[in-house]
Design a protein around this motif. Structure first.
Motif, PDB file in Angstrom:
ATOM      1  N   MET A  83       0.831  -1.210   0.000  1.00 23.82           N
ATOM      2  CA  MET A  83       0.000   0.000   0.000  1.00 23.82           C
ATOM      3  C   MET A  83       0.866   1.261   0.000  1.00 23.82           C
ATOM      4  O   MET A  83       1.866   1.342   0.700  1.00 23.82           O
ATOM      5  N   SER A  89       4.764   8.319   4.531  1.00 25.66           N
ATOM      6  CA  SER A  89       4.874   7.258   5.526  1.00 25.66           C
ATOM      7  C   SER A  89       6.288   6.671   5.550  1.00 25.66           C
ATOM      8  O   SER A  89       6.495   5.594   6.053  1.00 25.66           O
ATOM      9  N   LEU A  90       7.252   7.418   5.001  1.00 28.59           N
ATOM     10  CA  LEU A  90       8.621   6.901   5.020  1.00 28.59           C
ATOM     11  C   LEU A  90       9.157   6.898   6.443  1.00 28.59           C
ATOM     12  O   LEU A  90       8.707   7.664   7.289  1.00 28.59           O
ATOM     13  N   PHE A  91      10.133   6.025   6.697  1.00 25.48           N
ATOM     14  CA  PHE A  91      10.763   6.000   8.009  1.00 25.48           C
ATOM     15  C   PHE A  91      11.881   7.038   8.011  1.00 25.48           C
ATOM     16  O   PHE A  91      12.874   6.872   7.310  1.00 25.48           O
ATOM     17  N   PHE A 102      13.094  -2.119   3.365  1.00 24.78           N
ATOM     18  CA  PHE A 102      12.409  -2.464   4.612  1.00 24.78           C
ATOM     19  C   PHE A 102      11.624  -3.778   4.555  1.00 24.78           C
ATOM     20  O   PHE A 102      11.810  -4.675   5.379  1.00 24.78           O
ATOM     21  N   GLY A 103      10.731  -3.879   3.540  1.00 27.72           N
ATOM     22  CA  GLY A 103       9.895  -5.078   3.453  1.00 27.72           C
ATOM     23  C   GLY A 103      10.720  -6.338   3.248  1.00 27.72           C
ATOM     24  O   GLY A 103      10.406  -7.408   3.782  1.00 27.72           O
ATOM     25  N   ARG A 150       9.431   1.357  -2.434  1.00 25.06           N
ATOM     26  CA  ARG A 150       9.449   0.516  -1.242  1.00 25.06           C
ATOM     27  C   ARG A 150       8.361  -0.551  -1.323  1.00 25.06           C
ATOM     28  O   ARG A 150       8.581  -1.707  -0.965  1.00 25.06           O
ATOM     29  N   THR A 151       7.179  -0.156  -1.818  1.00 28.61           N
ATOM     30  CA  THR A 151       6.082  -1.112  -1.913  1.00 28.61           C
ATOM     31  C   THR A 151       6.321  -2.111  -3.039  1.00 28.61           C
ATOM     32  O   THR A 151       6.110  -3.313  -2.872  1.00 28.61           O
ATOM     33  N   ASN A 154       8.791  -5.087  -2.646  1.00 24.12           N
ATOM     34  CA  ASN A 154       8.245  -6.212  -1.887  1.00 24.12           C
ATOM     35  C   ASN A 154       7.531  -7.221  -2.798  1.00 24.12           C
ATOM     36  O   ASN A 154       7.091  -8.258  -2.341  1.00 24.12           O
TER      37      ASN A 154
ATOM     38  N   ASP B 150       3.584   8.152  14.698  1.00 20.24           N
ATOM     39  CA  ASP B 150       2.710   8.361  13.542  1.00 20.24           C
ATOM     40  C   ASP B 150       2.090   7.050  13.042  1.00 20.24           C
ATOM     41  O   ASP B 150       2.773   6.109  12.678  1.00 20.24           O
ATOM     42  N   ASN B 152       0.599   6.422  10.310  1.00 17.82           N
ATOM     43  CA  ASN B 152       0.946   6.138   8.918  1.00 17.82           C
ATOM     44  C   ASN B 152       2.152   5.209   8.803  1.00 17.82           C
ATOM     45  O   ASN B 152       2.164   4.297   7.990  1.00 17.82           O
ATOM     46  N   MET B 153       3.165   5.480   9.639  1.00 18.30           N
ATOM     47  CA  MET B 153       4.388   4.668   9.593  1.00 18.30           C
ATOM     48  C   MET B 153       4.102   3.244  10.039  1.00 18.30           C
ATOM     49  O   MET B 153       4.600   2.286   9.461  1.00 18.30           O
ATOM     50  N   ALA B 156       2.196   1.517   7.323  1.00 23.39           N
ATOM     51  CA  ALA B 156       3.080   1.203   6.204  1.00 23.39           C
ATOM     52  C   ALA B 156       3.871  -0.067   6.526  1.00 23.39           C
ATOM     53  O   ALA B 156       3.950  -0.982   5.708  1.00 23.39           O
ATOM     54  N   THR B 159       1.678  -3.173   6.209  1.00 21.83           N
ATOM     55  CA  THR B 159       1.378  -3.602   4.838  1.00 21.83           C
ATOM     56  C   THR B 159       2.657  -4.023   4.101  1.00 21.83           C
ATOM     57  O   THR B 159       2.582  -4.572   3.017  1.00 21.83           O
ATOM     58  N   LEU B 160       3.811  -3.748   4.705  1.00 20.35           N
ATOM     59  CA  LEU B 160       5.057  -4.242   4.104  1.00 20.35           C
ATOM     60  C   LEU B 160       5.407  -5.619   4.667  1.00 20.35           C
ATOM     61  O   LEU B 160       6.471  -6.159   4.384  1.00 20.35           O
ATOM     62  N   GLY B 161       4.530  -6.142   5.497  1.00 22.81           N
ATOM     63  CA  GLY B 161       4.713  -7.505   5.964  1.00 22.81           C
ATOM     64  C   GLY B 161       5.374  -7.634   7.322  1.00 22.81           C
ATOM     65  O   GLY B 161       5.747  -8.736   7.718  1.00 22.81           O
TER      66      GLY B 161
END
Lengths: 262, 259
Positions: A83, A89-91, A102-103, A150-151, A154, B150, B152-153, B156, B159-161
């Motif tokens: 998503m 929504s970045l770290f 990340f994923g 990033r999405t 994955n 946050d 959102n993080m 995220a 949803t990245l697993g």
């Protein structure tokens, strides 16, 4: 054709119950997205679009109905449904490279493999050379590029996008739309994209689902037959204008109905 | 541009310090305020030098610093995991929150008699006072910081697993690190306040004791020396924490120091 369906949503209902207030957000929403298809959902603000995509991603649960990915019922979030969010929504403590990895790190991939895959997707979104930058050094458009990379890195079965370009200025938005159209064509990624911007919906979608005002239901499905590649030249084509005015008419009716109700 | 801004802020801070010292000089050297109430800056500096020479300065500072560190570290060691757990578990939070809120409003000074009764006048009593003064605040601050990450993080990452544990380790912890450093920086400041309370009640060394003893002999210069030392140690601690925050979270942008 039927077994080609990647994601199937059936009879989805969502009711928010908070004490004495009961809000029906979604009512009997059904839709289908085929493999490699680019599907848009367009609807007025507050129609439950975000709720719908959150349910598909597994971040929220439905009151009733089901979401099937490749025939399997989904429950809870997972890496198979990537998503991209509207807000950034970045770290912030990770570099572009590490954000994209990340994923893959969560999956337990070895460092070398992670680096190679991430490099490929960073290049795909046109950020080669920014691998070691921190999010705070990037513009809004660049941040969303990183989020997309990033999405995609994955390798999800479907890419869910919740108004990802909503916070960008008009010019950057068009650039990002073209980038996404190009990525979709080159990678054959299945994409479900939510927006309230009709231009965006018609420009990008193979098919467009139009939603009604709250409680959100599907009003109509349109097939968009514009020549490839989709880019800003499409915006002035007659077919584009025709579909656009049709959707505008429908949404205008929705909002005037809403106004009459009050 | 940015450097110039920092220079003016530094300059303003310096001017404020200088003004206060100037007022002090005017009031004391002119003799308009009696030396019993307000010693001259020279007298205070001479006192500090004398204490440094006879070693009492270092001994008292060391006693106080080690008390603050031990009492505060105890509170940190318990408050960090507890605050994190509260942020994460509604049940645990419901279980402990009322008692923490209650204890938070008890003035620590009012607990001194009990600590003396239970623990006597030894070191443990001082650690306990510092612990009680900082712990209940710190738990709630940690809980707030951790639950303020946050959404959102977190979404995220999911949803990245990322699993629940991975979300905690890879997102919530690093995201709350700068906030946690701020919480620690604030509470160590309060720890100094409670240290002085503890040392004024029952101690035979430390900066608080030094100040209290000086009052008996009307040694205002020693009192001033003690106050200045406590202030200086506070400034240094704050500065160390700011540097540490910059080291552990170089990505962090404080809203206040914008562009």
């Amino acid at each position: 054709m039927r077994d080609d369906v990647m994601l199937r949503v059936e009879g989805l209902n969502k009711v928010f119950d908070s004490g004495n207030r009961r809000v029906e957000a979604l009512s009997d929403v059904s839709l289908e997205i085929r493999k490699s298809e680019f599907v848009m959902i367009v609807g007025p603000s507050g129609c439950g679009k975000t709720t719908l995509i959150n349910i598909i991603s597994g971040l929220e649960s439905a009151t009733s109905g089901s979401v099937l990915l490749d025939g399997r019922q989904v429950s809870g979030p997972g890496a198979d449904r990537g998503m991209v969010f509207q807000g950034y929504s970045l770290f912030p403590w990770l570099t572009v490279q590490k954000n994209v990895e990340f994923g893959l790190k969560m999956k337990g991939l070895p460092t070398g493999e992670r680096r190679d895959i991430a490099a490929r997707y960073i290049e795909l979104v046109g950020l080669k050379g920014f691998e070691n930058a921190l999010p705070k050094q990037l513009s809004g458009g660049m941040k969303q590029r990183v989020a997309i990379a990033r999405t995609l890195a994955n390798e999800p079965e479907i890419l869910l996008m919740d108004e990802p370009f909503g916070a960008l200025d008009a010019q950057t938005r068009v650039v990002m739309q073209e980038l996404l159209a190009d990525i979709s064509r080159r990678t054959n990624t299945t994409i479900l994209f939510i927006t309230h911007d009709i231009d965006e919906a018609v420009l990008l979608g193979d098919r467009v689902y139009v939603m009604s005002r709250r409680p959100g239901r599907i009003r109509e499905v349109l097939t968009v037959d514009l020549p490839e590649p989709r880019n800003h030249h499409c915006l002035v084509m007659a077919e584009f204008q025709q579909i656009k005015s049709h959707i505008m008419e429908m949404l205008w009716q929705e909002s005037s109905d809403a106004a009459m109700d009050k | 541009m940015k450097n110039k801004r920092i220079d003016t802020t530094r300059l303003l801070s310096l001017i404020c310090f200088c003004l206060i010292i100037l007022l002090w000089c005017l009031a004391s050297y002119s003799g308009s305020v009696s030396e019993i109430f307000l010693p001259t800056p020279t007298a205070v500096v001479e006192k500090i030098i004398a204490m440094a020479k006879d070693g009492s300065l270092w001994a008292n500072c060391w006693e106080s610093i080690s008390r603050v560190m031990i009492g505060w570290l105890w509170s940190v060691v318990v408050a960090l995991p507890m605050g994190m757990l509260m942020a994460n578990s509604k049940k645990f939070s419901a279980f402990v929150q009322p008692i923490i809120e209650f204890a938070r409003y008890l003035p620590v000074v009012a607990l001194v008699p009990l600590t003396l009764l239970y623990l006597g006048i030894g070191e443990n009593q001082k650690y306990t006072i510092i612990f009680l003064g900082t712990f209940f605040q710190l738990v709630l601050m940690v809980c707030d910081t951790v639950s303020g990450v946050d959404r959102n993080m977190i979404n995220a990452a999911r949803t990245l697993g990322a699993s629940k544990f991975q979300v905690y380790k890879e997102v919530i912890l690093p995201a709350s690190l700068p906030g946690l450093m701020d919480d620690l920086r604030l509470t160590i400041g309060w720890a100094w306040t409670y240290l002085v309370v503890a040392e004024m009640v029952a101690a035979n060394n430390g900066l608080g004791y030094m100040i209290l003893k000086s009052q008996r002999y009307l040694a205002t210069d020693t009192i001033f020396a003690g106050l200045i030392l406590i202030g200086l140690i506070g400034l240094i601690t704050d500065w160390v924490f700011r540097i540490l925050t910059r080291l552990v979270a170089p990505w962090y942008e404080r809203l206040a120091d914008g562009k």
